[in-house]
Design a protein around this motif. Structure first.
Motif, short mmCIF file in Angstrom:
data_model
loop_
_atom_site.label_atom_id
_atom_site.label_comp_id
_atom_site.label_asym_id
_atom_site.label_seq_id
_atom_site.Cartn_x
_atom_site.Cartn_y
_atom_site.Cartn_z
N PRO A 8 0.84 -1.17 0.02
CA PRO A 8 -0.05 0.08 0.13
C PRO A 8 0.96 1.16 -0.02
O PRO A 8 2.16 1.22 0.43
N SER B 175 -2.12 5.43 2.21
CA SER B 175 -3.33 4.68 2.06
C SER B 175 -3.95 4.57 3.23
O SER B 175 -3.43 4.70 4.50
N ALA B 176 -5.34 4.20 3.20
CA ALA B 176 -6.08 3.64 4.47
C ALA B 176 -5.56 2.53 5.03
O ALA B 176 -5.56 2.36 6.25
N ASP B 177 -4.92 1.46 4.40
CA ASP B 177 -4.36 0.48 4.89
C ASP B 177 -3.06 0.88 5.82
O ASP B 177 -2.95 0.59 6.87
N PHE C 145 -4.58 3.15 8.85
CA PHE C 145 -5.34 2.14 9.94
C PHE C 145 -4.05 1.52 10.64
O PHE C 145 -4.25 1.47 11.80
N TRP D 200 -6.33 9.49 7.06
CA TRP D 200 -6.85 8.12 6.22
C TRP D 200 -8.31 8.17 6.03
O TRP D 200 -8.79 7.77 5.18
N CYS E 264 -11.61 1.02 8.35
CA CYS E 264 -10.90 0.24 7.49
C CYS E 264 -11.94 -0.88 6.72
O CYS E 264 -11.37 -1.04 5.56
N ARG F 122 -12.70 1.22 3.92
CA ARG F 122 -11.61 1.83 2.91
C ARG F 122 -10.47 0.89 2.79
O ARG F 122 -9.65 1.43 1.74
N CYS F 123 -9.99 0.07 3.70
CA CYS F 123 -8.80 -0.60 3.28
C CYS F 123 -8.88 -1.63 2.00
O CYS F 123 -10.10 -2.04 1.84
N GLU G 195 -6.37 -7.37 6.16
CA GLU G 195 -6.46 -6.23 7.15
C GLU G 195 -8.06 -5.95 7.14
O GLU G 195 -8.33 -5.55 8.40
N LYS G 196 -8.79 -6.06 6.22
CA LYS G 196 -10.19 -5.93 6.43
C LYS G 196 -10.66 -6.91 7.29
O LYS G 196 -11.52 -6.56 8.06
#
Length: 230
Positions: free
Chosen positions: A39, A43-45, A48, A114, A189, A192-193, A198-199
Motif C-alpha cells: 500500500p 493509503s487507508a491500509d 489504519f 486516512w 478500515c 476503505r482498506c 487487514e479488512k
C-alpha cells in the motif's frame, strides 16, 4: 456475569490469537483483485495500521494499570483478555508496516487523515458518535488524546491513582469510550482498506469489541455505575 458471556469473549480472543501468526504473511501477498502488494504511505491500509497501533497501545497500558489496582477477578480477567488481544493485533499491524517498507510513525501526518481524506465511503451511522465536518473526524487532539475514544493524560493519571472499586469503574468507563472509538476506526478500515487480510482483522475487531462493550456495561451496572457516553 454468566459463564456463557465469558465463554463468548474467550472464544473470540482465542480465534484472533490463533490466526495472528498467518495474518502478517497473508497481508503481504497479492490478492485475486489485483490490489498492489505494498500500500502507499497515505493509503487507508497504512493509516489504519499506524493509528490503530497507537490506539491499541493505550488499551494495553490501561489494562495493565487496572490489573495492579484491583483484586476483582472479573475485571482483571477482562483486562488480561484485552491486553493480550490488542498487543497481538498491534504486533500484526506493525509487522505489516515493516513488510510494506512503510514507517510506523510519520511526522507531519495528522492522526485519522486516512479516514478524513474526502469522507468517501463513510456515513454518519458508521461513526458511532464521531461527527464529520468538511470531511474531518470530529475529534480534536488534546491532553494526549490523539484519536476518538483515547483517554487523556489526566484521565490516565486518575486511573493510576485509583484503587479497588473506583479503579474498576473508571477503567470500565475509559475502556468503553476507547472501544467505541476503536469500533469506528475499524469500520472505517472495513470500508476503505484494500488489503483483504487487514479488512478481515478490522471486521474481527468490530465483533470482539462490540461484544466486550456489552460485557463492560454489565460489569458497570453490577457496580452501580454506567458508561460515561450514550
Amino acid at each position: 456475569m454468566t459463564r456463557t458471556q465469558w465463554a463468548a469473549i474467550t472464544a473470540v480472543v482465542l480465534a484472533l490469537l490463533f490466526t495472528g501468526t498467518t495474518a502478517v504473511i497473508a497481508a503481504g501477498r497479492d490478492d485475486d483483485s489485483g490490489v498492489p502488494r505494498t500500500p502507499s504511505p497515505d493509503s487507508a491500509d497504512a493509516g489504519f495500521a499506524r493509528d490503530m497501533s497507537v490506539h491499541h497501545q493505550q488499551a494495553v497500558e490501561m489494562s495493565f494499570i487496572v490489573r495492579d489496582s484491583t483484586d476483582d477477578d472479573e475485571v482483571r480477567r477482562l483486562a488480561y483478555d484485552i491486553a493480550n488481544t490488542q498487543a497481538n493485533q498491534r504486533g500484526m499491524m506493525l509487522g505489516w508496516l515493516d513488510m510494506w517498507g512503510l514507517p510506523k510513525v510519520e511526522s507531519g501526518r495528522e492522526p485519522m487523515a486516512w479516514m478524513a481524506a474526502d469522507g468517501a465511503g463513510m456515513d454518519h451511522g458508521s461513526m458511532d458518535g464521531m461527527e464529520m465536518d468538511h470531511g474531518k473526524p470530529g475529534h480534536e487532539a488534546h491532553d494526549g488524546s490523539l484519536m476518538p475514544g483515547m483517554a487523556t493524560k489526566t484521565e490516565l493519571d486518575r486511573l493510576r491513582e485509583a484503587r479497588g472499586k473506583q479503579a474498576e469503574i473508571l477503567y470500565l468507563q475509559l475502556m468503553t469510550d476507547h472501544h467505541k472509538g476503536g469500533v469506528s476506526m475499524a469500520r472505517g478500515c472495513v470500508q476503505r482498506c484494500a488489503v483483504s487480510t487487514e479488512k478481515d482483522l478490522a471486521e474481527g475487531m468490530v465483533a470482539a469489541q462490540q461484544s466486550e462493550l456489552g460485557l463492560m456495561a454489565d460489569l458497570l451496572k453490577a457496580r452501580g455505575a454506567k458508561p460515561r457516553t450514550g
